[in-house]
Motif scaffolding. Structure first.
Motif, PDB file in Angstrom:
ATOM      1  N   ALA A  14       0.830  -1.204   0.000  1.00  0.00           N
ATOM      2  CA  ALA A  14       0.000   0.000   0.000  1.00  0.00           C
ATOM      3  C   ALA A  14       0.865   1.255   0.000  1.00  0.00           C
ATOM      4  CB  ALA A  14      -0.917  -0.008   1.218  1.00  0.00           C
ATOM      5  N   PHE A  15       1.937   1.240   0.776  1.00  0.00           N
ATOM      6  CA  PHE A  15       2.831   2.396   0.834  1.00  0.00           C
ATOM      7  C   PHE A  15       3.505   2.637  -0.514  1.00  0.00           C
ATOM      8  CE2 PHE A  15       7.316   3.666   1.276  1.00  0.00           C
ATOM      9  CZ  PHE A  15       7.143   4.968   1.731  1.00  0.00           C
ATOM     10  N   VAL A  16       4.028   1.572  -1.109  1.00  0.00           N
ATOM     11  CA  VAL A  16       4.765   1.714  -2.362  1.00  0.00           C
ATOM     12  C   VAL A  16       3.839   2.134  -3.500  1.00  0.00           C
ATOM     13  CG1 VAL A  16       6.117   0.468  -4.086  1.00  0.00           C
ATOM     14  CG2 VAL A  16       6.564   0.101  -1.659  1.00  0.00           C
ATOM     15  N   VAL A  17       2.670   1.497  -3.594  1.00  0.00           N
ATOM     16  CA  VAL A  17       1.737   1.851  -4.666  1.00  0.00           C
ATOM     17  C   VAL A  17       1.229   3.276  -4.486  1.00  0.00           C
ATOM     18  CG1 VAL A  17      -0.521   1.336  -5.652  1.00  0.00           C
ATOM     19  CG2 VAL A  17       1.047  -0.523  -5.146  1.00  0.00           C
ATOM     20  N   SER A  18       0.918   3.668  -3.259  1.00  0.00           N
ATOM     21  CA  SER A  18       0.445   5.033  -3.015  1.00  0.00           C
ATOM     22  C   SER A  18       1.507   6.054  -3.411  1.00  0.00           C
ATOM     23  CB  SER A  18       0.069   5.209  -1.542  1.00  0.00           C
ATOM     24  OG  SER A  18      -0.988   4.345  -1.191  1.00  0.00           O
ATOM     25  N   PHE A  19       2.746   5.769  -3.074  1.00  0.00           N
ATOM     26  CA  PHE A  19       3.851   6.662  -3.428  1.00  0.00           C
ATOM     27  C   PHE A  19       4.011   6.733  -4.950  1.00  0.00           C
ATOM     28  CE2 PHE A  19       8.235   7.693  -4.323  1.00  0.00           C
ATOM     29  CZ  PHE A  19       8.551   8.674  -3.406  1.00  0.00           C
ATOM     30  N   HIS A  20       4.016   5.567  -5.587  1.00  0.00           N
ATOM     31  CA  HIS A  20       4.244   5.527  -7.029  1.00  0.00           C
ATOM     32  C   HIS A  20       3.094   6.169  -7.812  1.00  0.00           C
ATOM     33  CE1 HIS A  20       5.352   4.040 -10.991  1.00  0.00           C
ATOM     34  NE2 HIS A  20       4.167   3.480 -11.097  1.00  0.00           N
ATOM     35  N   VAL A  62      11.706  15.201 -14.591  1.00  0.00           N
ATOM     36  CA  VAL A  62      12.044  14.870 -13.199  1.00  0.00           C
ATOM     37  C   VAL A  62      11.011  13.921 -12.608  1.00  0.00           C
ATOM     38  CG1 VAL A  62      12.375  15.795 -10.883  1.00  0.00           C
ATOM     39  CG2 VAL A  62      13.288  17.031 -12.858  1.00  0.00           C
ATOM     40  N   VAL A  63       9.732  14.248 -12.785  1.00  0.00           N
ATOM     41  CA  VAL A  63       8.670  13.412 -12.218  1.00  0.00           C
ATOM     42  C   VAL A  63       8.641  12.047 -12.903  1.00  0.00           C
ATOM     43  CG1 VAL A  63       6.193  13.258 -11.782  1.00  0.00           C
ATOM     44  CG2 VAL A  63       7.340  15.459 -11.626  1.00  0.00           C
ATOM     45  N   PHE A  64       8.873  12.018 -14.211  1.00  0.00           N
ATOM     46  CA  PHE A  64       8.927  10.752 -14.942  1.00  0.00           C
ATOM     47  C   PHE A  64      10.031   9.866 -14.383  1.00  0.00           C
ATOM     48  CE2 PHE A  64      10.526   8.156 -18.497  1.00  0.00           C
ATOM     49  CZ  PHE A  64       9.360   7.541 -18.908  1.00  0.00           C
ATOM     50  N   GLY A  65      11.194  10.462 -14.121  1.00  0.00           N
ATOM     51  CA  GLY A  65      12.293   9.688 -13.550  1.00  0.00           C
ATOM     52  C   GLY A  65      11.962   9.134 -12.182  1.00  0.00           C
ATOM     53  N   MET A  66      11.305   9.936 -11.337  1.00  0.00           N
ATOM     54  CA  MET A  66      10.903   9.456 -10.020  1.00  0.00           C
ATOM     55  C   MET A  66       9.893   8.319 -10.145  1.00  0.00           C
ATOM     56  SD  MET A  66      10.527  13.199  -8.207  1.00  0.00           S
ATOM     57  CE  MET A  66       9.985  12.596  -6.610  1.00  0.00           C
ATOM     58  N   GLY A  67       8.988   8.434 -11.106  1.00  0.00           N
ATOM     59  CA  GLY A  67       8.009   7.374 -11.313  1.00  0.00           C
ATOM     60  C   GLY A  67       8.638   6.083 -11.795  1.00  0.00           C
ATOM     61  N   VAL A  68       9.642   6.192 -12.675  1.00  0.00           N
ATOM     62  CA  VAL A  68      10.323   4.992 -13.179  1.00  0.00           C
ATOM     63  C   VAL A  68      11.023   4.268 -12.045  1.00  0.00           C
ATOM     64  CG1 VAL A  68      12.229   4.182 -14.616  1.00  0.00           C
ATOM     65  CG2 VAL A  68      10.582   5.827 -15.539  1.00  0.00           C
ATOM     66  N   VAL A  69      11.766   5.006 -11.236  1.00  0.00           N
ATOM     67  CA  VAL A  69      12.509   4.384 -10.131  1.00  0.00           C
ATOM     68  C   VAL A  69      11.556   3.709  -9.153  1.00  0.00           C
ATOM     69  CG1 VAL A  69      14.005   4.829  -8.163  1.00  0.00           C
ATOM     70  CG2 VAL A  69      14.448   5.963 -10.347  1.00  0.00           C
ATOM     71  N   SER A  70      10.513   4.419  -8.746  1.00  0.00           N
ATOM     72  CA  SER A  70       9.579   3.837  -7.783  1.00  0.00           C
ATOM     73  C   SER A  70       8.795   2.681  -8.384  1.00  0.00           C
ATOM     74  CB  SER A  70       8.619   4.914  -7.260  1.00  0.00           C
ATOM     75  OG  SER A  70       7.854   5.469  -8.315  1.00  0.00           O
ATOM     76  N   GLY A  71       8.516   2.742  -9.686  1.00  0.00           N
ATOM     77  CA  GLY A  71       7.774   1.668 -10.330  1.00  0.00           C
ATOM     78  C   GLY A  71       8.578   0.393 -10.468  1.00  0.00           C
ATOM     79  N   GLY A 373      -9.063   7.796  -3.832  1.00  0.00           N
ATOM     80  CA  GLY A 373      -9.726   6.930  -4.803  1.00  0.00           C
ATOM     81  C   GLY A 373      -9.099   5.546  -4.883  1.00  0.00           C
ATOM     82  N   TRP A 374      -7.758   5.504  -4.834  1.00  0.00           N
ATOM     83  CA  TRP A 374      -7.083   4.207  -4.848  1.00  0.00           C
ATOM     84  C   TRP A 374      -7.396   3.419  -3.587  1.00  0.00           C
ATOM     85  CZ3 TRP A 374      -5.285   1.428  -8.599  1.00  0.00           C
ATOM     86  CH2 TRP A 374      -4.833   2.041  -9.759  1.00  0.00           C
ATOM     87  N   TYR A 416      12.518   5.238  -0.584  1.00  0.00           N
ATOM     88  CA  TYR A 416      11.554   6.160  -1.165  1.00  0.00           C
ATOM     89  C   TYR A 416      11.660   7.545  -0.545  1.00  0.00           C
ATOM     90  CZ  TYR A 416       9.111   2.763  -4.060  1.00  0.00           C
ATOM     91  OH  TYR A 416       8.801   1.863  -5.035  1.00  0.00           O
ATOM     92  N   ALA A 417      12.053   7.611   0.722  1.00  0.00           N
ATOM     93  CA  ALA A 417      12.257   8.917   1.350  1.00  0.00           C
ATOM     94  C   ALA A 417      13.381   9.670   0.652  1.00  0.00           C
ATOM     95  CB  ALA A 417      12.569   8.742   2.838  1.00  0.00           C
TER      96      ALA A 417
END
Length: 471
Positions: A14-20, A62-71, A373-374, A416-417
């Motif tokens: 839940a934490f990882v998906v919410s962050f991503h 920048v946001v795309f890169g953060m999304g790739v790493v977290s994903g 919503g998630w 993630y922090a």
């Protein structure tokens, strides 16, 4: 105290998906906005669009890169914590998630390079094409991800044999019953998120008298878009709700806080659900409205949670309140967007410091609505991973211990922090510099002399403030 690996694995995922989830929902809408700016630049040759596009493309990167790493990190959990789920559902989820990488991620990554570095190196039509391909890639990606998640909500086109799910119809599995309502609901949520971020940042610049012409144009564009999309989301949300009412009635019962099956069920505005007592405390509701919304009849029947065994019910409290948070933010977005459009048509939008401040305060709210919503969607699916087919408790890795789950949870939080802190720091640097800092950087639209971004002067620009926007 014995550590429960199932509970810890659920908290971790839940934490990882919410962050991503925060990153794709922003980049999908932002990519479409950038493509729109590039189209306007191609048609009008206005350098303002070029600077806006370049600025928001940097934010997107920048946001795309953060999304790739977290994903990427997020996917590891399927093997480490949820191996039984991965094993049983692999015949469908494996190919679908692979399709997302092959058809969407590669498309985005390839053309993002052209969009970022090719403005002065490729023909302008090619640069516009790259922007459109990046935007298209984000939608293709969301299609496959939502297809996979929707299949977990409303599984179809599969059969269980010897504990494994085998695909009997790819069409039915991919285009399952809840795909399209959820896809369009998420698409509009992405537009709203990006739109309110762009509007809020532009309003923040205007309050500080920075590049008024550029930011007036950005704010005016997004306000017009938001005034259309915010009410449209209400209509699509109703469609989504009716679909859920048909296919996942227990989830809707939790959303409504309904314990008893009733004809003419009230819409509860406030209540404190009590799962142990199977009742609500301090109810405040509107008579018959839940039935009217869900069945389009004042005396329509709404099933209550008591029709399911306690072990088959979703957690009521968090689903109930998450739904109300999402709806409340949605209503607020409609009010703000329409107010902004009215003031824009009256010629007062840019001269209203209070309204500009409201837009800046709205920046985090779409993200909160997406998370709420998630929570409704995936917590409301419990106690199932695959609704009605595979229980969550049966999907966890058998050999996983509580200590192992706790160790990986702490590791994910730490990693993630770092990602979030570094990404947020650089995003704030970009926003503080602002799009006006690009006035002296390379641009095919004007061809003027340049200075490197590292030398950007972040001082307030010297343009005159818009009349009435002081303070």
């Amino acid at each position: 105290m014995e550590l429960d690996p199932l509970l810890l694995s659920r908290i971790q995922f839940a934490f990882v998906v919410s962050f991503h989830a925060l990153f794709p929902v922003f980049t999908i809408g932002l990519a479409a906005y950038i493509a729109t700016l590039e189209g306007l630049l191609y048609r009008t040759d206005n350098p303002v669009y070029a600077r806006l596009s370049r600025f928001w493309t940097r934010v997107f990167a920048v946001v795309f890169g953060m999304g790739v790493v977290s994903g990427i990190v997020m996917a590891f959990q399927f093997g480490s914590n949820w191996s039984e789920f991965s094993y049983r559902s692999a015949n469908f989820l494996g190919p679908v998630l692979s399709y997302e990488v092959v058809t969407a991620f590669f498309l985005e990554a390839t053309f993002l390079g052209v969009l970022l570095f090719g403005r002065d190196k490729v023909p302008r039509g090619v640069h516009l094409f790259a922007a459109c391909m990046v935007a298209l890639g984000t939608f293709i990606s969301s299609f496959w991800i939502l297809s996979a998640n929707s299949w977990m909500q409303t599984p179809a086109g599969v059969e269980m044999r010897d504990g494994l799910l085998y695909v009997t119809s790819w069409t039915e599995a991919i285009f399952n019953a809840s795909l399209w309502p959820r896809f369009f609901h998420m698409a509009l949520a992405s537009f709203l998120t990006a739109g309110f971020v762009v509007a809020g940042v532009s309003a923040w610049y205007l309050l500080r008298r920075r590049a008024p012409e550029m930011n007036r144009k950005a704010l005016g564009m997004t306000v017009a878009l938001l005034a259309v999309i915010a009410p449209a989301q209400l209509v699509v949300g109703d469609w989504h709700g009716l679909n859920t009412f048909e296919n996942q009635p227990a989830k809707v019962a939790a959303m409504e806080g309904a314990w008893e099956t009733k004809n003419g069920a009230p819409l509860l505005l406030f209540a404190i659900p009590d799962a142990a007592g199977e009742t609500n405390h301090l109810e405040v509701g509107i008579p018959n409205l839940a039935s009217l919304i869900l069945t389009h009849e004042l005396d329509g029947e709404v099933r209550g949670l008591k029709e399911w065994a306690p072990a088959d019910r979703p957690p009521v409290g968090i689903v109930f309140w998450s739904f109300r948070v999402m709806v409340a933010i949605g209503v607020l977005m409609i009010v703000v967007a329409i107010t902004g459009l009215i003031q824009r048509l009256r010629g007062r939008l840019f001269d209203s410091p209070r309204l500009l401040r409201v837009f800046t305060w709205m920046i985090p709210l779409p993200f909160a609505a997406v998370l709420a919503g998630w929570f409704v969607t995936d917590i409301g699916r419990q106690p199932y991973l695959i609704y009605g087919v595979l229980r969550t408790a049966d999907g966890v890795t058998p050999s996983l211990t509580g200590g192992m789950a706790l160790f990986s949870l702490v590791g994910f939080i730490a990693v993630y922090a770092v990602i979030f802190t570094a990404g947020l720091y650089y995003l704030l640097r970009l926003i503080q510099a602002g799009p006006e800092s690009l006035e002296d950087t390379p641009d095919a639209a004007d061809g003027r002399p340049k200075r490197p971004f590292s030398a950007v002067d972040t001082r307030l620009d010297e343009h005159a403030a818009p009349e009435g926007a002081r303070g």
